[in-house]
Design a protein around this motif. Structure first.
Motif, mmCIF file in Angstrom:
data_model
loop_
_atom_site.group_PDB
_atom_site.id
_atom_site.type_symbol
_atom_site.label_atom_id
_atom_site.label_comp_id
_atom_site.label_asym_id
_atom_site.label_seq_id
_atom_site.Cartn_x
_atom_site.Cartn_y
_atom_site.Cartn_z
ATOM 1 N N ARG A 30 0.840 -1.196 0.000
ATOM 2 C CA ARG A 30 0.000 0.000 0.000
ATOM 3 C C ARG A 30 0.877 1.248 0.000
ATOM 4 O O ARG A 30 1.953 1.255 0.568
ATOM 5 C CB ARG A 30 -0.912 0.007 1.240
ATOM 6 N N ASP A 80 0.414 3.950 1.592
ATOM 7 C CA ASP A 80 0.518 4.657 2.879
ATOM 8 C C ASP A 80 1.548 4.009 3.802
ATOM 9 O O ASP A 80 1.822 4.506 4.878
ATOM 10 C CB ASP A 80 -0.839 4.734 3.591
ATOM 11 N N THR A 115 -5.610 2.346 2.951
ATOM 12 C CA THR A 115 -4.787 2.613 4.126
ATOM 13 C C THR A 115 -4.922 1.438 5.086
ATOM 14 O O THR A 115 -5.769 0.554 4.876
ATOM 15 C CB THR A 115 -5.237 3.893 4.856
ATOM 16 N N MET A 126 -2.334 11.487 10.734
ATOM 17 C CA MET A 126 -1.801 10.455 9.877
ATOM 18 C C MET A 126 -0.288 10.342 10.040
ATOM 19 O O MET A 126 0.378 9.637 9.319
ATOM 20 C CB MET A 126 -2.156 10.716 8.407
#
Lengths: 301, 486
Positions: free
Chosen positions: A134, A136, A188, B59
């Motif tokens: 991924r 992220d 995510t 994040m």
């Protein structure tokens, strides 16, 4: 009609679209299956994409012989349930030389995984390999394409990637070249967990907290999964309530102390936690800040 | 750092996560998704803004933050303060150069939406990267340095965003802290930009005064700009309409990717619904053959669906056995798209090697791949001035309008109406590189724009289509999306 697709529905549709393009445009695709939660989601998406047919490609596990025992169990079960062929590859040289994470450090990953993967792809002549990475997860992955090209020697050139526009993927390549395809690039960690939760996707029980024998080394909490774990003088495994955020070779994968025994509890802990997913992995720390980028150029997934 | 307000209402999810994870998951499950791009010059604070969005939506994890703090002191450009830009400068090479060299995708989410940000570079030679990032975006954030105002780059980015069909444009006047949050300065810039936007056909945009570095008007309204009454950046991103909602209102189209034949009793047609919706019993027409049938079922692993809508990947079965394979388009029977082999198109050249007039390339549009030749461009567009320039070919990063001819008819719609059936890439037949992106304006020949006869059939062989009579060459069927101001 006011129906708007949710973000998970859009992500799912995108991933399925990608998998179908690969099957339509390449000759010999394969799905790299590492038995982790990302692989679990990717496999589920593949089953959705081609239903009622089974996914028209085999699963490939590039094994190091050092995965957790629970991972081997789930791997075999899922291959059976999906009706897909399971290919397991061991790098013969690594096997012969007894390469292991305790004695050989970075060489372990290099030989079993990086070299093993290249050998396996060459052996069966796969021209496209699905991977569950991924964007992220890690900095260099944020810039990798969904269709990521590899030279005949499996190298990655980050400065020479094909532009990817709309949902049009150019799968053309010369003989010997191959593509790594990342259908869940845009998911995510939370999306993955939520999707597993909503679809009741089977995952390795190690993701849930339980009492397990552990030792603490270099600030990492390691699980003593079998008797190949060489204990240092005076080292005694201690029962701790632990779980894993990411799964790899058991001697290289750090656990976290946790009481999260259900999926919502795991998600809750994940969201409230303040350390990133890959911190439990030794691989990103090699070669300073650019560890993964260098490894990818060498052919690591 | 001290001015970061983590109690901002946009991000008060922590309490809910801790108290009632099931309620949180339920909320998260119903979020929609918005994809957007940020465009700005090297010094407009673009990476800082994205770093800020990631930071504010939590994040960034503690270990990344620790690395960030260390890096900020070592190579940062903000003295002892956190350099958010370091968060998003991904590859080793660009960290050394201090610039972003490729498209990177970032993710964050708020209570209402998940966001995917395409971070695209501002350098002139990287037009192709911006076009790439913009191709999947619903919205563009155009960044301007409040001290510098509307620059050549601003015009270029806006033109490209408009060219690729982005309808939602945010003009983010950044670094307001460096002009003392001056309303006069802000109004001046907005007036400048309005004049320019109108001149290239941008119908509307949302201007906002922000500071990515200080956090003004990012998640909430800033006390430093009491004169500003519009939404904060996040508020706007959370509420703007996403493109899939617009696509749903259009006629049904599904480009067939793959035919699913597990056994002799099942034949399903798999693809992503580009526009519209379909349900069992609906009449469909398969293009280019023109054959008709009705939908029998919408098949998924979780059971048959009552309906499939734009944006979903599904498998359809038909009531009749008609020919249908990869490259065909399944469409609403009474509103089929056109079929043609000659077009006018906008091309964005993306390869080091210039376009070869007359050379044959592969053209991929939805699931159709055909051979194509490109005529000498009618003109190229100077992306700094929007002027039309006479050219013989298109070089790297050039944008031009040209006629193209495919070796067989393809199913298409003008890009302005349908991104899926109007957007294409060109592939070099020798190197296999993606050398251009293109957008169809209209068909130059309407010979194959037929009026279909009723052709429902179960015969597996023999075409029963009836072509209509040809119309005059060159008639416009639709306005292009990519025309420049005249």
């Amino acid at each position: 009609m006011a129906k708007t697709l949710t973000h998970l529905e859009r992500l799912e549709a995108e991933s399925i679209h990608i998998m179908r393009e690969v099957v339509a445009e390449t000759e010999r695709p394969v799905m790299l299956y590492s038995v982790g939660k990302d692989s679990a989601v990717m496999l589920h998406l593949a089953r959705k994409a081609f239903y009622p047919s089974p996914p028209p490609f085999p699963l490939l596990h590039v094994d190091t012989t050092w995965k957790f025992r629970e991972m081997y169990k789930l791997r075999d079960r899922m291959a059976k349930e999906s009706g897909m062929e399971l290919l397991v590859y061991h790098n013969p040289e690594a096997q012969e030389r007894g390469i292991n994470p305790f004695d050989h450090g970075p060489l372990h990953t290099d030989m079993w995984k990086t070299e093993g993967l290249k050998q396996a792809l060459d052996k069966w002549g796969f021209d496209a390999a699905f991977g569950g990475a991924r964007r992220d997860e890690e900095k260099s992955r944020a810039k990798e394409r969904i269709f990521s090209f590899r030279t005949a020697s499996h190298g990655w050139d980050p400065k020479n990637q094909r532009p990817e526009l709309w949902n049009l993927y150019n799968a053309r390549k010369a003989k010997g070249e191959s593509i790594r395809v990342f259908p869940i690039s845009n998911w995510t960690e939370l999306d993955v967990w939520q999707y597993i939760h909503l679809n009741d996707i089977p995952i390795v029980p190690l993701y849930f907290a339980a009492k397990r024998p552990t030792v603490e080394r270099d600030g990492m909490l390691l699980m003593v999964d079998d008797d190949r774990f060489p204990l240092k003088p005076g080292e005694v495994p201690v029962e701790r309530s632990i779980r894993f955020r990411t799964l790899g070779c058991y001697p290289l994968t750090g656990a976290v102390e946790s009481e999260a025994k259900t999926l919502p509890e795991v998600i809750q802990e994940t969201l409230l936690t303040t350390t990133s997913e890959r911190q439990g992995r030794a691989i990103d720390k090699d070669a300073g800040g650019a560890g993964m980028e260098v490894k990818k150029q060498q052919g690591y997934f | 750092m001290a001015d970061i307000d983590t109690k901002d209402p946009v991000y008060v999810t922590d309490a809910l996560i801790a108290q009632d994870i099931d309620a949180y998951l339920d909320q998260h499950q119903h979020k929609t998704m918005l994809r957007f791009i940020t465009c700005g010059s090297v010094d407009d604070g673009k990476s800082t803004l994205i770093g800020r969005l990631l930071y504010d939506s939590k994040m960034i994890f503690e270990d990344q933050l620790a690395a960030l703090e260390a890096d900020s002191k070592r190579v940062g450009t903000q003295g002892q303060e956190i350099d958010f830009a370091l968060l998003v400068d991904g590859l080793a090479a660009e960290r050394e150069q201090g610039i972003t060299i490729d498209v990177a995708y970032r993710f964050f989410s708020t209570e209402k939406r998940k966001f995917i940000v395409a971070d695209t570079p501002g350098h002139e030679q990287y037009t192709r990267n911006m076009v790439t990032g913009a191709s999947t975006a619903d919205l563009a954030v155009i960044l301007i340095d409040a001290r510098k105002g509307v620059l050549t780059q601003t015009r270029r980015h806006s033109y490209l965003a408009h060219l690729i069909g982005i309808r939602n444009i945010v003009l983010a006047v950044n670094k307001m802290d460096l002009v003392d949050y001056s309303q006069t300065r802000f109004d001046e810039i907005v007036a400048d930009y309005t004049a320019f936007a109108q001149s290239i056909g941008i119908a509307g945009f949302v201007p906002m005064p922000i500071s990515g570095f200080k956090g003004d008007n990012i998640t909430g309204r800033s006390a430093n700009t009491p004169w500003y009454t519009g939404p904060s950046l996040i508020e706007h991103l959370e509420t703007v309409e996403v493109a899939t909602a617009v696509d749903l209102a259009k006629p049904f189209r599904l480009p067939v990717q793959w035919v699913n034949r597990p056994n002799l009793d099942f034949r399903g047609f798999a693809g992503l619904v580009a526009t519209g919706a379909i349900k069992p019993g609906d009449a469909i027409r398969v293009l280019p053959s023109g054959k008709t049938s009705t939908v029998k079922s919408v098949v998924t692993l979780g059971g048959d669906l009552p309906e499939a809508i734009a944006g979903q990947s599904v498998t359809l079965t038909f009531a009749d056995e008609i020919d249908c394979s990869r490259g065909d388009v399944i469409a609403a029977a009474d509103a089929p798209p056109e079929v043609s082999d000659q077009f006018e198109a906008t091309l964005v050249w993306m390869a080091d090697e210039a376009m070869h007039v007359g050379r044959s390339y592969w053209l991929k549009l939805a699931s159709q791949t055909v051979s194509v030749t490109v005529h000498q461009p009618k003109y190229a567009v100077n992306v700094n001035t929007m002027e039309h320039v006479a050219v013989k070919t298109l070089e790297l990063n050039a944008i031009g309008v040209a006629q193209i001819a495919t070796d067989r008819p393809i199913v298409f719609e003008p890009y302005a109406d349908n991104r899926t059936l109007g957007g294409f890439i060109l592939i070099d037949k020798i190197t296999n590189a993606t050398v251009a992106a293109g957008m169809l304006h209209f068909s130059l020949r309407r010979a194959q724009n037929v009026h279909w006869q009723a052709t429902a059939t179960t015969s597996a062989t023999g075409s029963t289509r009836t072509w209509g009579s040809p119309r005059p060459t060159g008639s416009r069927t639709s306005a292009g999306s990519a025309r420049s101001p005249s």
